[in-house]
Design a protein around this motif. Sequence first.
Motif, short mmCIF file in Angstrom:
data_model
loop_
_atom_site.label_atom_id
_atom_site.label_comp_id
_atom_site.label_asym_id
_atom_site.label_seq_id
_atom_site.Cartn_x
_atom_site.Cartn_y
_atom_site.Cartn_z
N ALA A 230 1.16 -14.64 -9.14
CA ALA A 230 1.39 -13.95 -7.87
C ALA A 230 0.15 -13.16 -7.47
O ALA A 230 -0.27 -13.16 -6.30
N LEU A 231 -0.46 -12.49 -8.44
CA LEU A 231 -1.69 -11.72 -8.18
C LEU A 231 -2.87 -12.64 -7.89
O LEU A 231 -3.56 -12.50 -6.86
N LEU A 232 -3.11 -13.59 -8.78
CA LEU A 232 -4.32 -14.38 -8.70
C LEU A 232 -4.24 -15.48 -7.66
O LEU A 232 -5.24 -15.82 -7.03
N GLY A 233 -3.05 -16.03 -7.45
CA GLY A 233 -2.89 -17.01 -6.39
C GLY A 233 -3.10 -16.38 -5.02
O GLY A 233 -3.75 -16.96 -4.14
N LEU B 255 -0.73 -1.35 -4.74
CA LEU B 255 -0.72 -0.46 -5.91
C LEU B 255 0.41 0.56 -5.83
O LEU B 255 0.96 0.96 -6.86
N VAL B 256 0.78 0.98 -4.64
CA VAL B 256 1.95 1.86 -4.49
C VAL B 256 3.22 1.11 -4.91
O VAL B 256 4.10 1.67 -5.60
N LEU B 257 3.33 -0.16 -4.50
CA LEU B 257 4.48 -0.96 -4.91
C LEU B 257 4.52 -1.13 -6.43
O LEU B 257 5.60 -1.06 -7.05
N LEU B 258 3.36 -1.35 -7.04
CA LEU B 258 3.32 -1.48 -8.50
C LEU B 258 3.78 -0.19 -9.18
O LEU B 258 4.56 -0.21 -10.14
N PHE C 292 7.66 -5.30 -8.43
CA PHE C 292 6.52 -5.57 -9.31
C PHE C 292 5.76 -6.81 -8.85
O PHE C 292 4.53 -6.79 -8.70
N VAL C 293 6.48 -7.90 -8.60
CA VAL C 293 5.83 -9.14 -8.18
C VAL C 293 5.22 -8.98 -6.79
O VAL C 293 4.11 -9.46 -6.53
N ALA C 294 5.94 -8.31 -5.89
CA ALA C 294 5.39 -8.07 -4.55
C ALA C 294 4.13 -7.22 -4.63
O ALA C 294 3.13 -7.48 -3.93
N GLY C 295 4.15 -6.22 -5.49
CA GLY C 295 2.96 -5.38 -5.67
C GLY C 295 1.79 -6.17 -6.20
O GLY C 295 0.64 -5.99 -5.76
N LEU C 296 2.04 -7.07 -7.14
CA LEU C 296 0.97 -7.92 -7.67
C LEU C 296 0.37 -8.80 -6.57
O LEU C 296 -0.85 -8.92 -6.46
#
Length: 403
Positions: free
Chosen positions: A267-270, A299-302, A314-318
């Motif tokens: 999710a982050l890298l894609g 980063l606020v979402l994380l 967590f996934v949305a934040g990533l």
Amino acid sequence: MSAGPARGAARRGLRHGAGFWAVAAAFVVALGFATAPTPLYRLYQDADSFPTWMITVVFASYVVGVLGALYLGGHVSDWVGRRRVALWALAAEIVAAVVFLLFTGVAELIVARVVTGVGVGLLTPTVTAWLAELRARARPGGTPVVASTAATAATSLGFGLGSLVSGAVAARVGAPLAAPYGVFLVALVVALGVLALVPETVERHHRRWAPQMLAVPRTAPGLFAAACAGAVATFAVFGTVTSLVPTILATVMGVDGLTAAGAAPFALLGASALAQVLTARAPRRTQLAVVATSSSVGLVLLAASAPTASVALFVAGLAVTGVGAGLLFRAAVTTVSSIGPPGERGAVLALFFLIAYVGLAVPAVLVGVALSLAPAVAVITTFSALVLVAVLTATAVMARAAP
């Protein structure tokens, strides 16, 4: 040696245009292998009963291999040849894949990670230069944006696909600590065979070896420092996610599946790779504005996902953080490439990448140790806040210098 053999290789194998895409694809495979252990760390931990901080030590051993290869051999393709060094790098990764297949102990895991890092360290500067040269020969007079975007986007895509594929394979077979490496071993062998057909772009010659020179640019040292801060912040996110996401998912959110452990880093890298492709021709100031906005939101979402134990947050934040991280890294590379006299750029870029890869290891190790000593909610929140400060500071300085 004359350039004749390079032209002969082009006639016997791929043309420069096809070679460009072949090199990019092989780079994705090689970097994918580098993150293949990501969703498996929990399995290694359960098998050998080692603490969480040891996961980050194993991850840091990979960075040691990268740094050593960058400093000692990252520049040798300038006179040995791009193809030859790229083949050496893939051969190192093939050796690492065999070690992963045969052993599961911590010591062997560290050895395999160091060898993987050596391969990546040799391959990254070689492929970056090779892509630019292949594109220039295939499309004379064309924009260099395609080659630079291919290099940086392939980095993010490869790192993301590695964990995704590894997690998916491990979740569906009876040998989760072996099957993913078998898949990548086959892919690496195929990639090595394909790269052997790509035309050489360097006229090989003899030169006395010396370690890569490092230099801080005499012009705009403050801008260089800002670019380094941006790269460190980006790699801090990449390194922490690719080493500790399975642990965070399991201990904070109660999700222990291998597929989820591989999909979350993707999710982050894609998102990072996609953002780089979609904004390749956008003005630098626009890109940096997106960096500031998406990094802040992501980063606020994380940080919010930890106390709520929300996988969705967590996934949305990533994903949202990945957009900013990818654009920030490309902006940092572009900034460093544009400062200093041409005769110093190689040494300046070498120092920049060494600092960036330190950022890949040190924050991940610190977060891993902190997770062993403090509540995960406090660690994740503090990490998110520190990265956000670094991102916004670096972005502001680079934006003032952007055209």
